[in-house]
Design an enzyme around this catalytic site. Structure first.
Site, PDB file in Angstrom:
ATOM      1  CB  SER A 176      -0.954   0.002   1.187  1.00 53.02           C
ATOM      2  OG  SER A 176      -0.262  -0.177   2.397  1.00 53.02           O
ATOM      3  CG  HIS A 204      -3.563  -0.829  -2.296  1.00 47.22           C
ATOM      4  ND1 HIS A 204      -4.014   0.472  -2.286  1.00 47.22           N
ATOM      5  CD2 HIS A 204      -3.366  -1.166  -1.004  1.00 47.22           C
ATOM      6  CE1 HIS A 204      -4.060   0.902  -1.045  1.00 47.22           C
ATOM      7  NE2 HIS A 204      -3.681  -0.075  -0.243  1.00 47.22           N
ATOM      8  CE  LYS A 237      -7.466   0.949   0.580  1.00 47.41           C
ATOM      9  NZ  LYS A 237      -7.060   0.005   1.597  1.00 47.41           N
TER      10      LYS A 237
HETATM   11  C1  LIG Z   1      -7.089  -0.153   2.990  1.00 48.19           C
HETATM   12  C2  LIG Z   1      -6.475  -1.446   3.328  1.00 48.19           C
HETATM   13  C3  LIG Z   1      -7.081  -2.317   4.235  1.00 48.19           C
HETATM   14  C4  LIG Z   1      -8.261  -1.908   5.063  1.00 48.19           C
HETATM   15  O1  LIG Z   1      -9.406  -1.858   4.320  1.00 48.19           O
HETATM   16  P1  LIG Z   1     -10.621  -0.960   4.859  1.00 48.19           P
HETATM   17  O2  LIG Z   1     -11.794  -1.497   4.143  1.00 48.19           O
HETATM   18  O3  LIG Z   1     -10.274   0.429   4.493  1.00 48.19           O
HETATM   19  O4  LIG Z   1     -10.687  -1.184   6.341  1.00 48.19           O
HETATM   20  C5  LIG Z   1      -6.535  -3.565   4.415  1.00 48.19           C
HETATM   21  N1  LIG Z   1      -5.421  -3.934   3.753  1.00 48.19           N
HETATM   22  C6  LIG Z   1      -4.787  -3.116   2.897  1.00 48.19           C
HETATM   23  C7  LIG Z   1      -3.563  -3.591   2.199  1.00 48.19           C
HETATM   24  C8  LIG Z   1      -5.293  -1.841   2.673  1.00 48.19           C
HETATM   25  O5  LIG Z   1      -4.657  -1.019   1.861  1.00 48.19           O
END
Ligand SMILES: *Cc1c(COP(=O)(O)O)cnc(C)c1O
Length: 387
Positions: A176, A204, A237
């Site tokens: 990330s 991602h 995302k």
């Molecule tokens: C954003 C993210 C999460 C958390 O997801 P949310 O739905 O925002 O709680 C978990 N793992 C990774 C790699 C992320 O980038």
């Protein structure tokens, strides 16, 4: 009582203080903030779906049909037809037997790890994994072995030492904060060799990498996974909505339904959101141009940044950080970019390791070529030195 004011002051002095910005309006390349319009390069809305008219319409239809709140947890009376359909579609998208919705990615990772391992077991994780994977392992009570980023020898060593216990390997698919892609073929081979679970967090990756946006497996042209591969995907995302899911075998999903505390003891995701996410999935499946445009923007940005000798990192994804090192410097650059009308957040410890502060630039399919050029122009004015 703890001295909160003192701790906050110290945090500020170390340039680690974090502040929220109030945004008036939807996500997109241009954000309204304090009456100004800022060209944003910090959202994870990689495909530009968060404000897509069809998603808005689907959310409205979902609300008409299911109302707003789901009213209870999935196991009581909150599990709707929309949730069910979305789970079927997501399992198919990931090439897995089943999928299970969670309210957030944080909770999905928590649910899987604390269900599959306990204090008798071991969890091996990349040091740059998302906080939710690390926290979940710590709460599970399992022995946590962290290997340096991408270091498969270190992982192999940790697994080889462990002969008795149940083990789980967890890795981000696309990291990330660095934007690079995990060595999935090697991770799968090691999981196979050591009879370990492999939890791949595709937050991602889904929607973004692989020709059809199916994530790391597609990127590496790997066949449909065995039961040991568990996929976690997030909907906040590239999907442009919110929530998350775990995809894997039938037995895995049934086990999570019985045992995962972050699944059982919480209100189900809004059905209207689940309904809208079906439209996200349709757009991800049918609009390859979003990924193609994004790839073009990535190439354009990297090419321009190389010409400016900016401290790029080895990433082929929409996450294109510029590594600065010092937190104060990162913060200063971020502030100077704001003065030029560009929003990029300074990412500082503990989100990244000490001495690895950076500007985390993210590109979205809704950016235009001119936006990337404006960004490069603004960056050139900062006179950033390579570290
Ligand atoms: C954003 C993210 C999460 C958390 O997801 P949310 O739905 O925002 O709680 C978990 N793992 C990774 C790699 C992320 O980038």
């Amino acid at each position: 009582m703890k001295d909160l004011a003192g701790a906050l002051a110290l945090r500020r002095a170390r340039h680690l203080y974090r502040q929220r910005r109030i945004i008036d309006g939807p996500q997109g390349p241009h954000l309204r903030c304090n009456g100004d319009s800022l060209l944003s390069f910090c959202s994870n809305d990689y495909l530009g779906l968060a404000n897509h008219p069809r998603l808005i319409q689907a959310l409205q239809q979902g609300a008409e049909h299911y109302g707003v709140g789901s009213g209870s947890s999935h196991l009581i009376s909150g599990h709707s037809r929309a949730h069910h359909e979305l789970e079927l579609a997501l399992a198919d998208f990931c090439g897995q037997a089943r999928a299970l919705l969670f309210s957030t990615g944080y909770m999905a990772n928590f649910g899987v790890i604390t269900t599959l391992v306990d204090r008798h077991d071991i969890v091996c994780q990349d040091k740059l994994n998302h906080a939710s994977l690390i926290d979940a392992a710590q709460l599970s009570g399992a022995q946590l072995q962290r290997y340096t980023h991408g270091n498969m020898e270190m992982l192999q060593h940790a697994l080889a030492k462990n002969t008795q216990q149940n083990s789980l390997i967890a890795s981000d698919g696309v990291f990330s904060m660095d934007g690079d892609i995990a060595p999935l073929p090697k991770l799968l081979a090691l999981a196979e060799q050591h009879d370990s679970w492999l939890l791949l967090d595709e937050a991602h990756a889904l929607g973004v990498i692989g020709k059809q946006g199916r994530g790391s497996l597609e990127y590496f042209s790997l066949p449909t996974p065995s039961d040991r591969l568990i996929t976690v995907g997030t909907l906040g995302k590239a999907f442009g909505t919110s929530g998350a899911f775990v995809a894997g075998s039938d037995d895995l999903v049934e086990t999570l339904i019985q045992q995962a505390r972050s699944y059982i003891y919480t209100t189900a995701l809004s059905s209207a959101i689940a309904h809208a996410t079906l439209t996200s999935l349709e757009l991800i499946n049918t609009e390859d141009w979003r990924r193609e445009h994004l790839q073009m923007l990535i190439q354009r940005f990297r090419h321009g940044a190389q010409q400016l000798s900016l401290p790029l990192m080895p990433s082929e994804t929409p996450i294109q950080p510029l590594l600065l090192g010092d937190s104060e410097l990162a913060l200063q650059y971020s502030e100077r970019l704001i003065q030029q009308g560009i929003l990029i957040s300074a990412i500082r410890p503990p989100t990244v390791p000490q001495g690895k502060a950076r500007l985390r630039i993210t590109l979205s399919a809704t950016h235009q070529e001119e936006d990337v050029d404006k960004l490069l122009d603004a960056l050139s004015k900062l006179k950033i030195n390579s570290v």
